[in-house]
Design an enzyme around this catalytic site. Structure first.
Site, mmCIF file in Angstrom:
data_model
loop_
_atom_site.group_PDB
_atom_site.id
_atom_site.type_symbol
_atom_site.label_atom_id
_atom_site.label_comp_id
_atom_site.label_asym_id
_atom_site.label_seq_id
_atom_site.Cartn_x
_atom_site.Cartn_y
_atom_site.Cartn_z
ATOM 1 N N TRP A 127 60.622 4.873 60.681
ATOM 2 C CA TRP A 127 59.623 6.013 60.258
ATOM 3 C C TRP A 127 58.685 5.423 59.268
ATOM 4 C CZ3 TRP A 127 58.967 9.610 63.382
ATOM 5 C CH2 TRP A 127 60.342 10.280 64.077
ATOM 6 N N ASP A 138 58.571 9.567 51.540
ATOM 7 C CA ASP A 138 59.105 10.303 52.821
ATOM 8 C C ASP A 138 60.452 10.633 52.478
ATOM 9 O OD1 ASP A 138 59.961 11.426 55.197
ATOM 10 O OD2 ASP A 138 59.092 9.719 56.385
ATOM 11 N N LYS A 198 65.424 18.575 58.739
ATOM 12 C CA LYS A 198 66.808 17.585 58.555
ATOM 13 C C LYS A 198 67.787 18.536 57.621
ATOM 14 C CE LYS A 198 64.947 14.500 61.184
ATOM 15 N NZ LYS A 198 63.738 13.570 60.683
HETATM 16 C C1 LIG Z 1 62.636 12.837 61.247
HETATM 17 C C2 LIG Z 1 61.810 11.829 60.285
HETATM 18 C C3 LIG Z 1 60.518 12.010 60.597
HETATM 19 C C4 LIG Z 1 59.752 12.719 61.496
HETATM 20 O O1 LIG Z 1 59.494 13.893 61.514
HETATM 21 P P1 LIG Z 1 58.634 14.532 62.388
HETATM 22 O O2 LIG Z 1 58.488 16.182 61.553
HETATM 23 O O3 LIG Z 1 59.213 14.946 63.641
HETATM 24 O O4 LIG Z 1 57.296 14.316 62.296
HETATM 25 C C5 LIG Z 1 59.677 11.121 59.526
HETATM 26 N N1 LIG Z 1 60.337 10.403 58.523
HETATM 27 C C6 LIG Z 1 61.862 10.627 58.522
HETATM 28 C C7 LIG Z 1 62.502 9.802 57.556
HETATM 29 C C8 LIG Z 1 62.700 11.454 59.395
HETATM 30 O O5 LIG Z 1 63.879 11.396 59.260
#
Ligand SMILES: *Cc1c(COP(=O)(O)O)cnc(C)c1O
Length: 356
Positions: free
Chosen positions: A99, A166, A190
């Site tokens: 990511w 993030d 998540k």
């Molecule tokens: C799942 C995840 C993403 C992607 O998220 P989306 O909502 O599918 O775009 C980005 N960064 C991290 C750390 C993730 O776990």
């Protein structure tokens, strides 16, 4: 048989969230209408949105000067919105996983990106330390929990340039000193809600400094002005997030859940270390994620990978296969996962060891 949900995302939600969501689907806030069919401008939904923002502020102790936004597009859209809104010339990125790498790649479309460090050469099995962040970077981007590889940055950093994080897979898993960040974002699926809503916590005075034109839908200032209703927000997912946050508040908030998360992760890491059949993929406990716990078969037992996967599944352990890019196993132990599920997985690992 009881099912234990170790999926990495979308992933387990508190039973409270599921129950309240079912109620809301039938009758939202006494309106006689479903949350699925009500106007986002109705006073009941506006109240839900405001309460959800309030819970964000309260549970994360967000200081004044920051705004909380609920947007669409997933965390992946933030990979574009962040540089578009914040990068004039140069930004720094720490590459700790898939990511993080995707965020970095998107940022390159907007200016010079300095990759200050990367753990790619070791399949992202550690968090790099001792790197230099250029003093003239417009911001420094990190991924606090690497969902795929199972590493985490579990302490808030102290850096000289605006810090962007993030936090898709560890938001609300621990207290965060929001004042150290210029912007925090994540997909909700998540640790918070079903897929469909993306949260952004942004320090207002970081905005409005770039010279490029920004499309309205991608401009944080437009969403701040519209109070997350510039366009139709993901009504259902925001409602579900509100339920999860109420649950978390009742439980004692992020400090209380952090304690449980440390305990749950400790149980599983201890078993991975103890059991002769398995080994952890992340060597340094400092770098180990408390949310996504990765492990593989020990060197002499490689051929038992598929048999263990089948055995675990037959015992109700769902979603423990590693990400398709890594293999092995990954048990996600998000806030909503009860300790009993971790204990059940540990017993299954012990039982499998005694059979082999
Ligand atoms: C799942 C995840 C993403 C992607 O998220 P989306 O909502 O599918 O775009 C980005 N960064 C991290 C750390 C993730 O776990």
């Amino acid at each position: 048989m009881k099912k234990h949900n170790f999926y990495a995302g979308p992933s387990i939600l508190p039973q409270y969230t599921i129950d309240k969501t079912i109620e809301g689907i039938k009758d939202f806030a006494g309106t006689g209408l479903s949350i699925l069919e009500i106007s986002h401008r109705s006073k009941e939904f506006v109240a839900c949105m405001n309460d959800t923002i309030g819970l964000f502020r309260e549970l994360l102790d967000i200081p004044s000067g920051y705004q909380v936004l609920f947007l669409g597009g997933g965390a992946s859209m933030q990979f574009c919105m962040v540089p578009m809104n914040l990068m004039e010339k140069k930004a720094a990125y720490l590459n700790t996983g898939e990511w993080a790498g995707k965020a970095l790649k998107e940022a390159r479309l907007f200016g010079e990106v300095v990759e200050v460090a990367s753990s790619k050469e070791k399949l992202f099995n550690y968090i790099p330390r001792n790197y230099t962040i250029p003093a003239d970077a417009d911001y420094f981007h990190i991924t606090t929990n690497n969902t795929i590889y199972g590493t985490g940055i579990k302490k808030d950093m102290d850096v000289k340039v605006p810090l962007v994080a993030d936090m898709s897979s560890d938001i609300f898993s621990r207290p965060v000193d929001v004042s150290r960040y210029a912007l925090i974002y994540g997909g909700a699926q998540k640790n918070l809600a079903p897929a469909g809503v993306t949260f952004v916590i942004v320090k207002e005075d970081i905005l409005g400094k770039v010279t490029r034109p920004i499309s309205s839908m991608l401009d944080y200032r437009v969403h701040i002005k519209g109070e997350s209703m510039f366009n139709t927000p993901p009504v259902f997912a925001v409602f579900a997030a509100q339920q999860t946050l109420k649950w978390l508040k009742d439980l004692g908030g992020v400090k209380a859940i952090q304690k449980k998360n440390i305990e749950k992760a400790g149980l599983l890491y201890d078993e991975i270390e103890r059991n002769k059949l398995f080994k952890p993929t992340i060597a340094d406990p400092e770098d180990r994620s408390l949310m996504n716990i990765c492990f593989v078969m020990a060197d002499n037992y490689k051929e038992l990978e598929k048999p263990f996967a089948d055995f675990a599944k037959s015992k109700g352990m769902l979603g423990i296969e590693g990400h398709r890019s890594v293999g092995g196993f990954r048990a996600s132990t998000y806030n909503a996962l009860p300790k009993e599920s971790v204990e059940a997985l540990v017993s299954v690992m012990k039982e499998f060891e005694s059979k082999n």
